[in-house]
Design an enzyme around this catalytic site. Structure first.
Site, short mmCIF file in Angstrom:
data_model
loop_
_atom_site.label_atom_id
_atom_site.label_comp_id
_atom_site.label_asym_id
_atom_site.label_seq_id
_atom_site.Cartn_x
_atom_site.Cartn_y
_atom_site.Cartn_z
CB SER A 41 -73.08 87.88 -104.08
OG SER A 41 -74.34 88.10 -104.68
CB CYS A 59 -67.78 80.95 -100.28
SG CYS A 59 -68.11 79.39 -99.50
#
Ligand code: NAD
Length: 498
Positions: free
Chosen positions: A225, A280
């Site tokens: 992240s 992602c």
């Protein structure tokens, strides 16, 4: 209970002082415990790496390539077993786990050609009698810190390139699904890689910090992240390391009025909801251009979403499985609630979904929310679940500006039959990876993967030539050989044997 240990110098890492729970996302139970390592564990891995790396770097590149060939064959022969190991901890369905491993193997295939890409450059006659050549040499010891969502592919993005160019590589995989990375390390050993070249240390922040501060580790590749990526980048660079740190994402799919909507719906079902949205390169934002496009798209999308099947990870008829943890399920459901509070219009609500017989599993149903706007927090932030937000744009320029202005810039897609619009979009959009009628534009292994803005810190991407650059240092030699013989007669002397 099963314990997942480090993999150091070809064997286990010894007794663990701290343990973390590894869940079975299908039913919510704790299925194993993973050792959470510390500085002492890392020191052992670094010592083994220091011992093994010089000989590995001195091994000729075709022999290192042969290890990659062997490894590829071993993984292929065990694909079913490995996919089950992955699915059992991650929760993605078996087909997605095989895809995860396969995408990693494609990087291994790229590394089978490592002798070719390490050839270096040469200039003859850069000055009188002067030749210049450059070579790429390994960094020494590199580390990879990886996220939970691709426990096969991402360790291989880094580890295959790092080791095939001659480094020792220490992997710190996600503590949420740590078993597959250990299996990969075992298979590298079986493929002929010396002990100490591909090692696995498990852990959480304490292990990450130990890696970032360790003076013997020269390069760190991170994927996870954005806040953590930024932290890892800053701390690693401050410690004098080479760092690449890939972060979060919020990818947009622009749907032009002339797009093939059946294809778009099919693509969105896979790209927004596949792997429970925990990719992602997922497409969690769809941007129809014009209200008419939005209405036509929505009419086709709703029944397609209702037809999606959510099931346990071993259910071969399921489109996707549970998310990774209960905490993540709650976070996703909180973001859905927030989006509605902010003014989004709920079209399909996936909250409260339960699967009969698996009531404690971490399932979230597919969710579609319309009339989401660029001002909403739930639009700015990554939800990382099976949630599709529809943001309507009035025209091409507005659609182009949405992904361009977003804090993340990983991937983006445009769906259109208009070549000019697609070309214009690809040239102007402020995002790192672009798909034209391709919903998840993950570049093939011999190209490079990487996003822009808060999706990537550092200046090199993963795999392809960018990966080779990241894991090697360039050395440039400028050489001049004197003309003539040592006795000054200038007679041309060829040394003779004996
Ligand atoms: P995460 O950031 O929670 O964890 C990634 C790694 O960082 C793990 O190994 C974890 O142990 C470690 N970590 C966690 N907290 C830490 C802390 N406070 N300090 C130091 N290290 C810490 O990410 P995740 O939830 O495992 O993975 C999902 C995230 O990864 C999403 O944001 C997703 O978009 C992103 N991701 C990005 C890419 C890309 O290429 N850009 C690819 C896959 C996933």
């Amino acid at each position: 209970m099963r314990q997942i240990d480090h993999f150091i110098s070809g064997g286990s890492g010894g007794a663990a002082t701290r343990l973390g729970d590894v869940f079975d996302p299908n039913n919510g139970s704790v299925q194993a415990q993973v050792a959470l390592g510390d500085q002492a564990v890392l020191d052992r891995a670094v010592a083994a790496a220091q011992n093994a790396q010089p000989a590995w770097a001195a091994t000729n590149p075709q022999r290192r390539a042969r290890v990659m060939f062997n490894f590829k064959a071993l993984v292929e022969s065990r694909m079913d077993e490995l996919a089950h190991v992955l699915s059992a901890e991650h929760g993605k369905v078996i087909a997605d786990s095989k895809g995860d491993i396969q995408r990693g193997l494609e990087v291994v295939e790229f590394c089978c050609g490592i002798p070719h890409v390490l050839k270096g450059e040469y200039t003859q006659g850069a000055g009188p009698g002067i030749d210049v050549y450059s070579m790429r040499q390994p960094i020494g010891i590199g580390a990879g810190i990886t996220p939970f969502n691709f426990p096969g592919m991402i360790p291989l993005w880094m580890g295959a390139v790092a080791t095939s160019v001659g480094n020792a590589f220490i992997l710190k995989p996600s503590e949420r699904d740590p078993s597959l990375p250990v299996r990969l390390a075992e298979l590298f050993l079986e493929a002929g890689m010396p002990a100490g070249i591909f090692q696995v240390v498990h852990g959480d922040k304490a292990m990450v910090d130990a890696i970032l501060d360790h003076p013997a580790i020269g390069a760190v590749s991170f994927v996870g992240s954005s806040d953590i990526a930024h932290y890892v980048y800053n701390r690693g660079v401050a410690a004098g390391k080479r760092v690449q740190a890939m972060g979060g994402a919020k990818n947009h799919g622009i749907v032009m009025p002339d797009a093939d909507l059946d294809q778009v719906v099919n693509d969105l079902c896979g790209a927004a909801f596949g792997s429970a949205g925990e990719r992602c390169m997922a497409l969690p934002v769809v941007v129809p251009v014009g209200d008419d496009t939005a209405e036509r798209l929505k009419a086709k999308l709703i029944p397609a979403i209702h037809a999606l099947k959510v099931g346990v990870s071993t259910d071969t008829s399921a489109h996707y499985g549970p998310v990774v943890t209960q905490a993540h399920k709650e976070k996703i459901e909180d973001w859905i609630a927030r989006c509605i509070e902010e003014g989004g219009e709920m079209i399909v609500d996936g909250r409260g979904f339960t699967l009969q017989g698996h009531e404690k599993g971490f399932f979230v149903g597919p969710t579609l929310i319309d009339h989401v706007t660029a001002e909403m927090d739930s639009y700015h932030n990554e939800i990382f679940g099976p949630v599709l937000q529809m943001v309507r744009a009035k025209d091409f320029e507005e659609a182009l500006s949405l992904p361009s202005k977003h804090q993340y810039g990983n991937g983006v897609a445009i769906f259109t039959r208009n070549g000019h619009a697609a070309r214009e979009f690809a040239a102007r959009v402020n995002v790192g990876m672009v798909g034209i009628n391709v919903p998840i534009p993950v570049p093939v292994a011999y190209h490079s993967f990487g996003g822009w803005k808060r999706s990537g810190f550092g200046d090199t991407n993963q795999h392809g030539m960018e990966g080779i650059k990241f894991w090697t240092k360039v050395k440039t030699v400028t050489a001049r050989w004197p003309d003539g013989s040592p006795d000054g007669t200038n007679a041309f002397v060829i040394p003779t044997m004996g």
